[in-house]
Design a protein around this motif. Sequence first.
Motif, short mmCIF file in Angstrom:
data_model
loop_
_atom_site.label_atom_id
_atom_site.label_comp_id
_atom_site.label_asym_id
_atom_site.label_seq_id
_atom_site.Cartn_x
_atom_site.Cartn_y
_atom_site.Cartn_z
N ARG A 178 0.82 -1.21 0.00
CA ARG A 178 0.00 0.00 0.00
C ARG A 178 0.85 1.26 0.00
N ARG A 179 1.98 1.22 0.73
CA ARG A 179 2.83 2.41 0.84
C ARG A 179 3.60 2.71 -0.45
N VAL A 180 4.18 1.68 -1.05
CA VAL A 180 5.05 1.92 -2.20
C VAL A 180 4.35 1.75 -3.54
N GLY A 181 3.19 1.15 -3.56
CA GLY A 181 2.47 0.93 -4.82
C GLY A 181 2.74 -0.46 -5.37
N LEU A 182 1.85 -0.92 -6.21
CA LEU A 182 1.92 -2.28 -6.74
C LEU A 182 3.13 -2.50 -7.62
N ARG A 183 3.47 -1.51 -8.45
CA ARG A 183 4.61 -1.66 -9.37
C ARG A 183 5.94 -1.78 -8.61
N GLU A 184 6.16 -0.86 -7.65
CA GLU A 184 7.39 -0.89 -6.86
C GLU A 184 7.44 -2.14 -5.97
N TRP A 185 6.31 -2.55 -5.44
CA TRP A 185 6.25 -3.77 -4.62
C TRP A 185 6.66 -4.99 -5.45
N PHE A 186 6.16 -5.10 -6.68
CA PHE A 186 6.51 -6.21 -7.55
C PHE A 186 8.00 -6.19 -7.89
N ARG A 187 8.54 -4.99 -8.14
CA ARG A 187 9.98 -4.86 -8.44
C ARG A 187 10.82 -5.29 -7.25
N GLN A 188 10.43 -4.90 -6.05
CA GLN A 188 11.16 -5.30 -4.84
C GLN A 188 11.11 -6.81 -4.65
N ASP A 219 11.77 -9.27 -0.86
CA ASP A 219 11.09 -8.81 0.34
C ASP A 219 10.41 -7.49 0.02
N ALA A 220 9.29 -7.24 0.64
CA ALA A 220 8.58 -5.98 0.46
C ALA A 220 9.00 -5.03 1.57
N LYS A 221 9.59 -3.90 1.20
CA LYS A 221 10.09 -2.95 2.18
C LYS A 221 9.57 -1.56 1.84
N SER A 222 9.33 -0.80 2.87
CA SER A 222 8.98 0.61 2.69
C SER A 222 9.67 1.39 3.79
N GLY A 223 10.16 2.54 3.43
CA GLY A 223 10.86 3.35 4.42
C GLY A 223 11.18 4.72 3.89
N ARG A 224 11.97 5.44 4.65
CA ARG A 224 12.34 6.82 4.32
C ARG A 224 13.48 6.81 3.31
N PHE A 225 13.32 7.58 2.23
CA PHE A 225 14.39 7.75 1.25
C PHE A 225 15.47 8.60 1.88
N VAL A 226 16.70 8.06 1.94
CA VAL A 226 17.80 8.75 2.61
C VAL A 226 18.67 9.51 1.63
N GLY A 227 18.93 8.92 0.48
CA GLY A 227 19.77 9.61 -0.49
C GLY A 227 20.08 8.75 -1.69
N MET A 228 20.83 9.35 -2.62
CA MET A 228 21.21 8.68 -3.85
C MET A 228 22.69 8.94 -4.09
N ASP A 229 23.42 7.93 -4.57
CA ASP A 229 24.85 8.12 -4.85
C ASP A 229 25.05 8.51 -6.31
N GLU A 230 26.31 8.66 -6.70
CA GLU A 230 26.63 9.11 -8.06
C GLU A 230 26.30 8.08 -9.14
N PHE A 231 26.03 6.84 -8.76
CA PHE A 231 25.69 5.79 -9.73
C PHE A 231 24.18 5.63 -9.91
N GLY A 232 23.39 6.35 -9.13
CA GLY A 232 21.94 6.25 -9.22
C GLY A 232 21.33 5.26 -8.24
N ASN A 233 22.15 4.63 -7.39
CA ASN A 233 21.62 3.72 -6.37
C ASN A 233 20.88 4.54 -5.33
N ARG A 234 19.73 4.05 -4.89
CA ARG A 234 18.92 4.75 -3.90
C ARG A 234 19.02 4.01 -2.57
N TYR A 235 19.08 4.76 -1.47
CA TYR A 235 19.26 4.20 -0.14
C TYR A 235 18.06 4.54 0.73
N PHE A 236 17.60 3.55 1.51
CA PHE A 236 16.40 3.69 2.33
C PHE A 236 16.68 3.22 3.75
N GLU A 237 15.81 3.69 4.65
CA GLU A 237 15.89 3.29 6.06
C GLU A 237 14.48 3.24 6.63
#
Length: 142
Positions: free
Chosen positions: A12-22, A28-46
């Motif tokens: 419900r929090r991340v949406g069906l498309r992002e849930w399926f991708r995860q 695993d289905a995870k939802s959390g606070r977006f912390v940042g992104m590095d120079e390669f485009g990787n996204r970090y969550f907590e």
Amino acid sequence: MVSLLRTIRSMRRVGLREWFRQMQYIGDAKSGRFVGMDEFGNRYFENMNAEEEIPGRHRWVDYAQHEYNGTQVPPTWHSWLSHIRLDPPTEDPIVQNVTPHWKAPHVENLTGTRGAFKTYNTTVPKINAWEPKVTPRGTSSL
């Protein structure tokens, strides 16, 4: 039952498309606070909600590339993921002020790929293979 509720809550929090991708990438289905992104485009969550996450698994990376490995995470983000640093590099004043500008950019490990480093051998072998010396037929030295 708890993991099923957590999965439905995350969907419900991340949406069906992002849930399926995860589910495809990390299983695993995870939802959390977006912390940042590095120079390669990787996204970090907590996710600091103790009811939802297992201790030690509340920080994660969402890789930008389809074929990913751990060497695509820069050292500053790796130290945050492994709980060496409390604050992420985007919020840590020490990391932002101390990182030298002359330092070479982080490059992933290319071992096993076409971009792997291969040395050029310039040494002379100690043992040479035997090469027979054949005289052509019809010419005899007698």
